[in-house]
Scaffold this active site. Structure first.
Site, mmCIF file in Angstrom:
data_model
loop_
_atom_site.group_PDB
_atom_site.id
_atom_site.type_symbol
_atom_site.label_atom_id
_atom_site.label_comp_id
_atom_site.label_asym_id
_atom_site.label_seq_id
_atom_site.Cartn_x
_atom_site.Cartn_y
_atom_site.Cartn_z
ATOM 1 N N ARG A 55 40.354 60.369 68.274
ATOM 2 C CA ARG A 55 40.798 59.168 67.584
ATOM 3 C C ARG A 55 42.171 58.777 68.122
ATOM 4 N NH1 ARG A 55 44.700 61.182 65.894
ATOM 5 N NH2 ARG A 55 45.459 59.154 65.205
ATOM 6 N N GLY A 56 42.634 57.613 67.678
ATOM 7 C CA GLY A 56 43.846 57.040 68.244
ATOM 8 C C GLY A 56 43.448 56.100 69.367
ATOM 9 N N ALA A 57 43.943 54.874 69.332
ATOM 10 C CA ALA A 57 43.471 53.854 70.274
ATOM 11 C C ALA A 57 43.552 54.297 71.738
ATOM 12 C CB ALA A 57 44.241 52.550 70.057
ATOM 13 N N ARG A 98 33.068 52.269 67.453
ATOM 14 C CA ARG A 98 34.110 51.845 66.518
ATOM 15 C C ARG A 98 34.517 50.413 66.865
ATOM 16 N NH1 ARG A 98 38.818 55.699 64.766
ATOM 17 N NH2 ARG A 98 38.571 54.372 62.935
ATOM 18 N N GLN A 205 45.563 61.722 58.301
ATOM 19 C CA GLN A 205 46.020 61.935 59.673
ATOM 20 C C GLN A 205 47.494 62.300 59.739
ATOM 21 O OE1 GLN A 205 44.313 59.202 58.634
ATOM 22 N NE2 GLN A 205 42.863 58.484 60.155
ATOM 23 N N ASP A 246 46.169 49.623 66.617
ATOM 24 C CA ASP A 246 44.864 49.647 67.267
ATOM 25 C C ASP A 246 44.515 48.319 67.913
ATOM 26 O OD1 ASP A 246 43.233 52.330 66.377
ATOM 27 O OD2 ASP A 246 44.763 51.758 64.925
ATOM 28 N N ASN A 256 46.544 48.308 62.133
ATOM 29 C CA ASN A 256 46.790 49.749 62.233
ATOM 30 C C ASN A 256 46.146 50.419 61.025
ATOM 31 O OD1 ASN A 256 48.026 51.990 63.648
ATOM 32 N ND2 ASN A 256 49.449 52.144 61.950
ATOM 33 N N LYS A 257 46.260 51.723 60.950
ATOM 34 C CA LYS A 257 45.625 52.488 59.881
ATOM 35 C C LYS A 257 45.952 51.905 58.514
ATOM 36 C CE LYS A 257 43.408 55.140 60.568
ATOM 37 N NZ LYS A 257 41.929 55.002 60.731
#
Length: 359
Positions: A55-57, A98, A205, A246, A256-257
C-alpha cells in the site's frame, strides 16, 4: 550472535529475477510479524494491492510496474498484436485493484508506452525493456522521495514538533517515504524533531506502520488517537503537519487517507502549516478538482471487527467506510514535490512543476 534485522532493513517492494516474483512485505501482518510474500501470478498481485498487503501510492506504482512485467513474461506468442492485446488485458485487471491512487494507473500506462513505442522489435527484447522500465520506476521512486525530503526540510526548523496522518513512510514507497522523508533527513542532521503519529482509523496505518518505522529508526515518536490531534495542536506541540497523498487534482485538491481533511481543518484553525508531500506521479492534471476523484469504499468489517478480539458494533449496523477524503486546496499551505514546492494559486504553480518534470 546475529543481530536482529530492523523493519528498515527490508525492501518494501522488490523484483526477484531468479524466482520471477514480486517480493513485498505483507503490511497486514505488521508490526507483530515481518513476513515476505513472493507473488508470481496476477491474481496474487491483484489481491496484495486490493487487501493492502502492499500500500501507499508510490509502492503501489512500483508493484504494478513489476506486476505487469511479470504478466508480460508469461505471454507466449510471436505476434505483436496478440501480445499487445493480452498485455492490455493484464493491465486492465491490475488497474482494477484499487481506484483512488493515481500511481497505479500511472505506472501501468507508462509500462504500456514501452510496448507501444517498441512495436517492430522482437518480443523478447520488448519483455526485457519492460523489465528495465519496472526497475527504473522503482529507482526513480527512491530519488523522488529523497528530493521531497530535501525540499520539505527547508520548511521546518530544529526542535519542531511534527504531526503526520496515515503512513507515507518507507513502507509506502521504495525508500524514505514522502511525508516522512523530511523527518528522516532531519533526524540524520540532528534536528531533534518530535513526531506525533495519528493512529489512522480504521486500518491503523499510523499506529501499526508509521510509529513502527520511525521508532525503529530512532526518531522521537508519540502515537495518538485520531481525535487527539486537536489537543496536541492546542498545546503548542505541533509546528507543522506533513501528509502524503494518493491523488492531487489540477487545482491542488488532494486525496489522502480518510481523516486527512479533518487534520487540515484543525491545522488551519490553529495556524499550523499543512504540507502535502506529492511525487509528480500523483498529480492528475486530467482531473480539474477533487470533486472528480473517485473515492474507494472499503468493507464494513474494517470498522466493526478488524483488530478487535470481539465485534465492537451491533450486527446489522450500517457502516460508511471511505478509504480516502479530499482536502480542499484552500487548506493546504504548500505541496512539496521532487521538482520544488508549489504554493497557491495551485492551478499556476502545479503547471510550473509540470513543465519542470516534462509531463
Amino acid at each position: 550472535m546475529t543481530e536482529e534485522k530492523s523493519i528498515m532493513d527490508y525492501e518494501t517492494v522488490a523484483l526477484d529475477d531468479t524466482e520471477h516474483a514480486l517480493v513485498i512485505i505483507d503490511q497486514t501482518k505488521l508490526p507483530g510479524r515481518t513476513e515476505l510474500l513472493h507473488l508470481k501470478t496476477q491474481k496474487e498481485i491483484w489481491v496484495a494491492i486490493n487487501t493492502l498487503a502492499v500500500r501507499g501510492a508510490p509502492a503501489i506504482g512500483d508493484a504494478a510496474a513489476i506486476g505487469i512485467y511479470l504478466a508480460a513474461r508469461e505471454i507466449e506468442t510471436d505476434d505483436y498484436e496478440e501480445f499487445l492485446r493480452r498485455f492490455r488485458e493484464a493491465k486492465a485487471y491490475l488497474d482494477s485493484s484499487r481506484p483512488t491512487a493515481v500511481n497505479l494507473s500511472w505506472a501501468l500506462n507508462r509500462m504500456e508506452q514501452v510496448v507501444l513505442q517498441a512495436k517492430g522489435k522482437p518480443l523478447a527484447e520488448i519483455k526485457q525493456m519492460l523489465h528495465d522500465e519496472a526497475v527504473k520506476i522503482k529507482d526513480e521512486d527512491i530519488w523522488i522521495c529523497s528530493k521531497i525530503g530535501e525540499y520539505g526540510l527547508t520548511l521546518v526548523k530544529k526542535g519542531d514538533g511534527l504531526l503526520t496522518h496515515c503512513n507515507a513512510g518507507q513502507l509506502a514507497t521504495a525508500k524514505y517515504g514522502t511525508a516522512t522523508a523530511p523527518m528522516y533527513l532531519g533526524h540524520q542532521k540532528g534536528y531533534g524533531f518530535h513526531v506525533f503519529c495519528d493512529e489512522t482509523r480504521p486500518q491503523l496505518q499510523g499506529a501499526r506502520l508509521t510509529s513502527y518505522e520511525l521508532s525503529a529508526s530512532g526518531l522521537d515518536v508519540t502515537l495518538i488517537c485520531d481525535n487527539m490531534a486537536s489537543s496536541v495542536m492546542k498545546n503548542g506541540w505541533v509546528q507543522a503537519v506533513f501528509v502524503g497523498c494518493d491523488r492531487v487534482a489540477a487545482n491542488g485538491d488532494a486525496a489522502n487517507k480518510i481523516g486527512t481533511s479533518g487534520v487540515a481543518i484543525l491545522a488551519k484553525y490553529y495556524g499550523i502549516p499543512f504540507y502535502v508531500c506529492a511525487p509528480t506521479s500523483t498529480i492528475d492534471f486530467a482531473t480539474p478538482t477533487g470533486a472528480g476523484i473517485k473515492i474507494e469504499q472499503r468493507p464494513p468489517e474494517e470498522v466493526t471487527e478488524m483488530w478487535y478480539k470481539e465485534r465492537m458494533a451491533p450486527k446489522g449496523i450500517k457502516v460508511y467506510n471511505p478509504a480516502f477524503d479530499v482536502t480542499d486546496h484552500s487548506l493546504i499551505t504548500a505541496i512539496v514535490t521532487e521538482y520544488g514546492i508549489a504554493r497557491a494559486p495551485y492551478d499556476v504553480s502545479l503547471q510550473e512543476i509540470r513543465r519542470k518534470c516534462g509531463r
